[in-house]
Design a protein around this motif. Structure first.
Motif, PDB file in Angstrom:
ATOM      1  N   MET A   1       0.817  -1.208   0.000  1.00 41.35           N
ATOM      2  CA  MET A   1       0.000   0.000   0.000  1.00 41.35           C
ATOM      3  C   MET A   1       0.854   1.264   0.000  1.00 41.35           C
ATOM      4  SD  MET A   1      -3.475  -0.464   0.512  1.00 41.35           S
ATOM      5  CE  MET A   1      -4.510  -1.873   0.724  1.00 41.35           C
ATOM      6  N   GLN A   2       2.149   1.137   0.140  1.00 41.91           N
ATOM      7  CA  GLN A   2       3.025   2.291   0.210  1.00 41.91           C
ATOM      8  C   GLN A   2       3.071   3.073  -1.104  1.00 41.91           C
ATOM      9  OE1 GLN A   2       4.271   3.472   2.935  1.00 41.91           O
ATOM     10  NE2 GLN A   2       3.598   1.774   4.187  1.00 41.91           N
ATOM     11  N   GLN A   3       2.636   2.461  -2.211  1.00 36.56           N
ATOM     12  CA  GLN A   3       2.741   3.139  -3.503  1.00 36.56           C
ATOM     13  C   GLN A   3       1.715   4.261  -3.672  1.00 36.56           C
ATOM     14  OE1 GLN A   3       1.603  -0.002  -3.080  1.00 36.56           O
ATOM     15  NE2 GLN A   3       0.073  -0.546  -4.573  1.00 36.56           N
ATOM     16  N   TYR A   4       0.781   4.402  -2.728  1.00 40.51           N
ATOM     17  CA  TYR A   4      -0.243   5.433  -2.850  1.00 40.51           C
ATOM     18  C   TYR A   4       0.283   6.752  -2.296  1.00 40.51           C
ATOM     19  CZ  TYR A   4      -3.121   1.385  -3.745  1.00 40.51           C
ATOM     20  OH  TYR A   4      -3.626   0.238  -4.262  1.00 40.51           O
ATOM     21  N   THR A   5       0.530   7.701  -3.190  1.00 42.70           N
ATOM     22  CA  THR A   5       1.031   9.003  -2.772  1.00 42.70           C
ATOM     23  C   THR A   5      -0.125   9.866  -2.279  1.00 42.70           C
ATOM     24  OG1 THR A   5       0.734  10.000  -4.953  1.00 42.70           O
ATOM     25  CG2 THR A   5       2.869   8.906  -4.504  1.00 42.70           C
ATOM     26  N   ASN A   6       0.218  10.895  -1.548  1.00 39.46           N
ATOM     27  CA  ASN A   6      -0.790  11.835  -1.071  1.00 39.46           C
ATOM     28  C   ASN A   6      -1.526  12.478  -2.246  1.00 39.46           C
ATOM     29  OD1 ASN A   6       0.681  11.109   1.150  1.00 39.46           O
ATOM     30  ND2 ASN A   6       0.826  13.171   1.990  1.00 39.46           N
ATOM     31  N   GLU A   7      -0.792  12.753  -3.311  1.00 42.74           N
ATOM     32  CA  GLU A   7      -1.399  13.366  -4.493  1.00 42.74           C
ATOM     33  C   GLU A   7      -2.392  12.411  -5.151  1.00 42.74           C
ATOM     34  OE1 GLU A   7       1.999  13.209  -3.982  1.00 42.74           O
ATOM     35  OE2 GLU A   7       2.234  15.306  -3.358  1.00 42.74           O
ATOM     36  N   PHE A   8      -2.013  11.118  -5.228  1.00 47.35           N
ATOM     37  CA  PHE A   8      -2.915  10.124  -5.794  1.00 47.35           C
ATOM     38  C   PHE A   8      -4.208  10.061  -4.981  1.00 47.35           C
ATOM     39  CE2 PHE A   8      -4.662   5.812  -5.550  1.00 47.35           C
ATOM     40  CZ  PHE A   8      -4.965   5.581  -6.879  1.00 47.35           C
ATOM     41  N   LEU A   9      -4.066  10.031  -3.650  1.00 46.76           N
ATOM     42  CA  LEU A   9      -5.242   9.972  -2.780  1.00 46.76           C
ATOM     43  C   LEU A   9      -6.116  11.209  -2.943  1.00 46.76           C
ATOM     44  CD1 LEU A   9      -3.676   8.489   0.459  1.00 46.76           C
ATOM     45  CD2 LEU A   9      -5.375   7.412  -1.009  1.00 46.76           C
ATOM     46  N   TYR A  10      -5.475  12.368  -2.991  1.00 48.92           N
ATOM     47  CA  TYR A  10      -6.220  13.609  -3.165  1.00 48.92           C
ATOM     48  C   TYR A  10      -7.042  13.547  -4.450  1.00 48.92           C
ATOM     49  CZ  TYR A  10      -7.384  18.556  -3.276  1.00 48.92           C
ATOM     50  OH  TYR A  10      -8.072  19.752  -3.310  1.00 48.92           O
ATOM     51  N   GLU A  11      -6.411  13.136  -5.539  1.00 50.34           N
ATOM     52  CA  GLU A  11      -7.107  13.080  -6.826  1.00 50.34           C
ATOM     53  C   GLU A  11      -8.235  12.034  -6.826  1.00 50.34           C
ATOM     54  OE1 GLU A  11      -7.122  15.137  -9.385  1.00 50.34           O
ATOM     55  OE2 GLU A  11      -5.761  16.331  -8.135  1.00 50.34           O
ATOM     56  N   LEU A  12      -8.004  10.891  -6.189  1.00 51.16           N
ATOM     57  CA  LEU A  12      -9.037   9.847  -6.108  1.00 51.16           C
ATOM     58  C   LEU A  12     -10.245  10.351  -5.324  1.00 51.16           C
ATOM     59  CD1 LEU A  12      -9.902   6.915  -6.663  1.00 51.16           C
ATOM     60  CD2 LEU A  12      -8.648   6.262  -4.579  1.00 51.16           C
ATOM     61  N   ILE A  13     -10.001  10.982  -4.196  1.00 53.50           N
ATOM     62  CA  ILE A  13     -11.097  11.511  -3.377  1.00 53.50           C
ATOM     63  C   ILE A  13     -11.788  12.655  -4.107  1.00 53.50           C
ATOM     64  CG2 ILE A  13     -11.665  12.673  -1.207  1.00 53.50           C
ATOM     65  CD1 ILE A  13      -9.158  11.137  -0.023  1.00 53.50           C
ATOM     66  N   HIS A  14     -10.994  13.568  -4.660  1.00 51.61           N
ATOM     67  CA  HIS A  14     -11.554  14.713  -5.364  1.00 51.61           C
ATOM     68  C   HIS A  14     -12.423  14.276  -6.546  1.00 51.61           C
ATOM     69  CE1 HIS A  14     -11.552  18.262  -8.057  1.00 51.61           C
ATOM     70  NE2 HIS A  14     -11.790  18.875  -6.907  1.00 51.61           N
ATOM     71  N   SER A  15     -11.969  13.267  -7.289  1.00 43.48           N
ATOM     72  CA  SER A  15     -12.749  12.799  -8.442  1.00 43.48           C
ATOM     73  C   SER A  15     -14.072  12.178  -7.991  1.00 43.48           C
ATOM     74  CB  SER A  15     -11.946  11.810  -9.281  1.00 43.48           C
ATOM     75  OG  SER A  15     -11.732  10.606  -8.577  1.00 43.48           O
ATOM     76  N   THR A  16     -14.077  11.541  -6.827  1.00 46.30           N
ATOM     77  CA  THR A  16     -15.314  10.961  -6.295  1.00 46.30           C
ATOM     78  C   THR A  16     -16.271  12.073  -5.881  1.00 46.30           C
ATOM     79  OG1 THR A  16     -14.055   9.049  -5.522  1.00 46.30           O
ATOM     80  CG2 THR A  16     -16.266   9.327  -4.613  1.00 46.30           C
ATOM     81  N   ILE A  17     -15.748  13.083  -5.214  1.00 47.63           N
ATOM     82  CA  ILE A  17     -16.585  14.232  -4.831  1.00 47.63           C
ATOM     83  C   ILE A  17     -17.164  14.882  -6.084  1.00 47.63           C
ATOM     84  CG2 ILE A  17     -16.578  16.548  -3.806  1.00 47.63           C
ATOM     85  CD1 ILE A  17     -14.390  15.520  -1.865  1.00 47.63           C
ATOM     86  N   LYS A  18     -16.306  15.091  -7.070  1.00 46.45           N
ATOM     87  CA  LYS A  18     -16.734  15.745  -8.313  1.00 46.45           C
ATOM     88  C   LYS A  18     -17.834  14.941  -9.011  1.00 46.45           C
ATOM     89  CE  LYS A  18     -14.763  17.926 -12.381  1.00 46.45           C
ATOM     90  NZ  LYS A  18     -13.554  18.148 -13.165  1.00 46.45           N
ATOM     91  N   ALA A  19     -17.718  13.612  -8.979  1.00 46.10           N
ATOM     92  CA  ALA A  19     -18.718  12.751  -9.638  1.00 46.10           C
ATOM     93  C   ALA A  19     -20.110  12.924  -9.027  1.00 46.10           C
ATOM     94  CB  ALA A  19     -18.289  11.287  -9.549  1.00 46.10           C
ATOM     95  N   THR A  20     -20.171  13.304  -7.754  1.00 46.45           N
ATOM     96  CA  THR A  20     -21.472  13.471  -7.092  1.00 46.45           C
ATOM     97  C   THR A  20     -22.097  14.819  -7.407  1.00 46.45           C
ATOM     98  OG1 THR A  20     -20.586  14.469  -5.061  1.00 46.45           O
ATOM     99  CG2 THR A  20     -20.731  12.033  -5.148  1.00 46.45           C
ATOM    100  N   GLY A  21     -21.293  15.760  -7.886  1.00 44.90           N
ATOM    101  CA  GLY A  21     -21.805  17.096  -8.160  1.00 44.90           C
ATOM    102  C   GLY A  21     -21.885  17.978  -6.930  1.00 44.90           C
ATOM    103  N   LEU A  22     -21.435  17.474  -5.786  1.00 50.58           N
ATOM    104  CA  LEU A  22     -21.458  18.277  -4.564  1.00 50.58           C
ATOM    105  C   LEU A  22     -20.255  19.218  -4.545  1.00 50.58           C
ATOM    106  CD1 LEU A  22     -22.422  15.469  -2.030  1.00 50.58           C
ATOM    107  CD2 LEU A  22     -23.902  17.291  -2.898  1.00 50.58           C
ATOM    108  N   THR A  23     -20.440  20.382  -3.964  1.00 53.83           N
ATOM    109  CA  THR A  23     -19.352  21.342  -3.864  1.00 53.83           C
ATOM    110  C   THR A  23     -18.832  21.343  -2.430  1.00 53.83           C
ATOM    111  OG1 THR A  23     -20.980  23.095  -3.530  1.00 53.83           O
ATOM    112  CG2 THR A  23     -20.109  22.831  -5.757  1.00 53.83           C
TER     113      THR A  23
END
Length: 183
Positions: A1-23
Protein backbone atom coordinates in the motif's frame (compact mmCIF):
# COMPACT_ATOMS: atom_id res chain seq x y z
CA UNK A 1 0.00 0.00 0.00
CA UNK A 2 3.03 2.29 0.21
CA UNK A 3 2.74 3.14 -3.50
CA UNK A 4 -0.24 5.43 -2.85
CA UNK A 5 1.03 9.00 -2.77
CA UNK A 6 -0.79 11.84 -1.07
CA UNK A 7 -1.40 13.37 -4.49
CA UNK A 8 -2.91 10.12 -5.79
CA UNK A 9 -5.24 9.97 -2.78
CA UNK A 10 -6.22 13.61 -3.17
CA UNK A 11 -7.11 13.08 -6.83
CA UNK A 12 -9.04 9.85 -6.11
CA UNK A 13 -11.10 11.51 -3.38
CA UNK A 14 -11.55 14.71 -5.36
CA UNK A 15 -12.75 12.80 -8.44
CA UNK A 16 -15.31 10.96 -6.30
CA UNK A 17 -16.59 14.23 -4.83
CA UNK A 18 -16.73 15.74 -8.31
CA UNK A 19 -18.72 12.75 -9.64
CA UNK A 20 -21.47 13.47 -7.09
CA UNK A 21 -21.81 17.10 -8.16
CA UNK A 22 -21.46 18.28 -4.56
CA UNK A 23 -19.35 21.34 -3.86
CA UNK A 24 -17.32 20.28 -0.87
CA UNK A 25 -13.78 21.43 -0.18
CA UNK A 26 -11.11 18.76 0.32
CA UNK A 27 -7.96 19.04 2.37
CA UNK A 28 -5.29 16.75 3.71
CA UNK A 29 -4.58 16.69 7.43
CA UNK A 30 -2.61 14.60 9.90
CA UNK A 31 -5.34 13.96 12.47
CA UNK A 32 -5.01 10.18 12.64
CA UNK A 33 -8.59 9.85 11.33
CA UNK A 34 -8.81 8.30 7.86
CA UNK A 35 -11.46 10.73 6.61
CA UNK A 36 -13.84 13.15 8.26
CA UNK A 37 -16.40 15.79 7.42
CA UNK A 38 -16.40 19.10 9.27
CA UNK A 39 -19.93 20.43 9.01
CA UNK A 40 -18.97 23.87 10.32
CA UNK A 41 -16.44 24.52 7.53
CA UNK A 42 -18.07 22.15 4.99
CA UNK A 43 -14.73 20.42 4.38
CA UNK A 44 -13.86 16.76 3.88
CA UNK A 45 -10.38 16.00 5.16
CA UNK A 46 -8.21 12.93 4.96
CA UNK A 47 -5.11 11.63 6.66
CA UNK A 48 -3.23 9.80 3.90
CA UNK A 49 -1.26 7.56 6.24
CA UNK A 50 -4.31 6.48 8.26
CA UNK A 51 -6.42 6.05 5.13
CA UNK A 52 -3.92 3.57 3.70
CA UNK A 53 -3.79 1.72 7.05
CA UNK A 54 -7.59 1.61 7.34
CA UNK A 55 -7.95 0.29 3.80
CA UNK A 56 -5.43 -2.42 4.67
CA UNK A 57 -7.75 -3.61 7.46
CA UNK A 58 -10.15 -4.71 4.71
CA UNK A 59 -7.66 -6.30 2.37
CA UNK A 60 -10.40 -8.11 0.43
CA UNK A 61 -11.60 -4.76 -0.95
CA UNK A 62 -9.61 -3.01 -3.70
CA UNK A 63 -7.95 0.10 -2.30
CA UNK A 64 -9.64 2.55 -4.67
CA UNK A 65 -13.05 1.06 -3.86
CA UNK A 66 -12.41 1.52 -0.15
CA UNK A 67 -11.41 5.17 -0.59
CA UNK A 68 -14.37 5.93 -2.85
CA UNK A 69 -16.78 4.31 -0.39
CA UNK A 70 -15.43 6.23 2.59
CA UNK A 71 -15.58 9.40 0.49
CA UNK A 72 -19.25 8.73 -0.28
CA UNK A 73 -19.82 8.19 3.43
CA UNK A 74 -18.28 11.57 4.30
CA UNK A 75 -20.42 13.17 1.59
CA UNK A 76 -23.37 11.44 3.25
CA UNK A 77 -22.57 13.52 6.34
CA UNK A 78 -22.50 16.64 4.16
CA UNK A 79 -26.01 15.82 2.96
CA UNK A 80 -27.06 15.64 6.63
CA UNK A 81 -25.55 19.06 7.38
CA UNK A 82 -28.80 20.65 8.70
CA UNK A 83 -29.10 17.94 11.37
CA UNK A 84 -25.42 18.27 12.23
CA UNK A 85 -25.84 22.05 12.53
CA UNK A 86 -28.82 21.53 14.84
CA UNK A 87 -26.67 19.35 17.12
CA UNK A 88 -23.95 21.95 17.58
CA UNK A 89 -25.02 23.26 21.00
CA UNK A 90 -25.26 19.78 22.47
CA UNK A 91 -21.99 18.75 20.83
CA UNK A 92 -20.31 21.73 22.50
CA UNK A 93 -21.75 20.55 25.84
CA UNK A 94 -19.97 17.21 25.34
CA UNK A 95 -16.67 18.93 24.51
CA UNK A 96 -16.98 21.25 27.50
CA UNK A 97 -17.70 18.33 29.82
CA UNK A 98 -14.65 16.45 28.54
CA UNK A 99 -12.51 19.54 29.10
CA UNK A 100 -13.74 19.94 32.67
CA UNK A 101 -13.42 16.33 33.80
CA UNK A 102 -10.84 13.59 33.41
CA UNK A 103 -11.82 10.26 31.91
CA UNK A 104 -11.49 8.73 35.37
CA UNK A 105 -13.92 11.28 36.82
CA UNK A 106 -16.38 10.77 33.96
CA UNK A 107 -16.43 7.00 34.46
CA UNK A 108 -17.18 7.44 38.19
CA UNK A 109 -20.10 9.85 37.71
CA UNK A 110 -23.38 8.47 36.30
CA UNK A 111 -24.52 11.88 35.03
CA UNK A 112 -21.28 12.52 33.16
CA UNK A 113 -21.06 9.00 31.80
CA UNK A 114 -24.72 9.32 30.79
CA UNK A 115 -23.70 12.26 28.62
CA UNK A 116 -21.09 10.05 26.94
CA UNK A 117 -23.79 7.44 26.26
CA UNK A 118 -26.05 10.14 24.82
CA UNK A 119 -23.21 11.36 22.61
CA UNK A 120 -22.56 7.82 21.36
CA UNK A 121 -26.24 7.40 20.50
CA UNK A 122 -26.31 10.71 18.64
CA UNK A 123 -23.15 9.84 16.72
CA UNK A 124 -24.46 6.40 15.75
CA UNK A 125 -27.59 8.03 14.31
CA UNK A 126 -25.39 10.45 12.34
CA UNK A 127 -23.25 7.56 11.10
CA UNK A 128 -26.26 5.49 10.04
CA UNK A 129 -27.76 8.50 8.27
CA UNK A 130 -24.48 9.22 6.48
CA UNK A 131 -24.30 5.59 5.33
CA UNK A 132 -27.91 5.72 4.08
CA UNK A 133 -27.10 8.92 2.18
CA UNK A 134 -23.93 7.33 0.80
CA UNK A 135 -25.92 4.32 -0.37
CA UNK A 136 -28.37 6.62 -2.18
CA UNK A 137 -25.47 8.41 -3.87
CA UNK A 138 -23.94 5.09 -4.85
CA UNK A 139 -27.22 3.77 -6.26
CA UNK A 140 -27.48 6.85 -8.46
CA UNK A 141 -23.85 6.87 -9.57
CA UNK A 142 -22.93 3.15 -9.44
CA UNK A 143 -19.43 3.89 -8.11
CA UNK A 144 -19.01 0.89 -5.78
CA UNK A 145 -20.37 -2.64 -6.04
CA UNK A 146 -22.98 -3.32 -3.35
CA UNK A 147 -21.09 -6.18 -1.68
CA UNK A 148 -17.96 -4.07 -1.14
CA UNK A 149 -20.06 -1.14 0.00
CA UNK A 150 -21.81 -3.27 2.63
CA UNK A 151 -18.55 -4.75 3.93
CA UNK A 152 -17.00 -1.32 4.36
CA UNK A 153 -20.16 0.05 5.96
CA UNK A 154 -20.31 -2.85 8.41
CA UNK A 155 -16.66 -2.45 9.38
CA UNK A 156 -17.01 1.30 9.82
CA UNK A 157 -20.18 1.14 11.92
CA UNK A 158 -18.79 -1.67 14.08
CA UNK A 159 -16.20 0.68 15.57
CA UNK A 160 -18.87 3.12 16.75
CA UNK A 161 -21.12 0.36 18.04
CA UNK A 162 -18.30 -1.45 19.85
CA UNK A 163 -17.22 1.75 21.64
CA UNK A 164 -20.84 2.51 22.55
CA UNK A 165 -21.43 -0.99 23.91
CA UNK A 166 -18.25 -0.86 26.02
CA UNK A 167 -19.22 2.47 27.55
CA UNK A 168 -22.84 1.37 27.97
CA UNK A 169 -21.67 -1.68 29.93
CA UNK A 170 -19.55 0.56 32.18
CA UNK A 171 -22.54 2.90 32.60
CA UNK A 172 -24.86 0.06 33.62
CA UNK A 173 -22.28 -1.21 36.12
CA UNK A 174 -21.88 2.29 37.54
CA UNK A 175 -25.64 2.67 37.93
CA UNK A 176 -25.82 -0.68 39.73
CA UNK A 177 -22.98 0.34 42.06
CA UNK A 178 -24.50 3.72 42.87
CA UNK A 179 -27.89 2.15 43.60
CA UNK A 180 -26.19 -0.22 46.08
CA UNK A 181 -24.47 2.61 47.95
CA UNK A 182 -26.25 3.85 51.05
CA UNK A 183 -27.70 7.36 50.75
Amino acid sequence: MQQYTNEFLYELIHSTIKATGLTIMLKEDHSGVNMSYNFITNVVSFDAKRLVEAAGELSSIPFDQYVKTITLHELGHALDRPALDASLDRTLDYFDMRDQYSTKEIFKNPDLLGMIIEEHQMNIVFEETAWANAENLNQKLQIIDQKSFELIKKQSLSTYIRNYEEDLSAYKQLLEQTELLPA
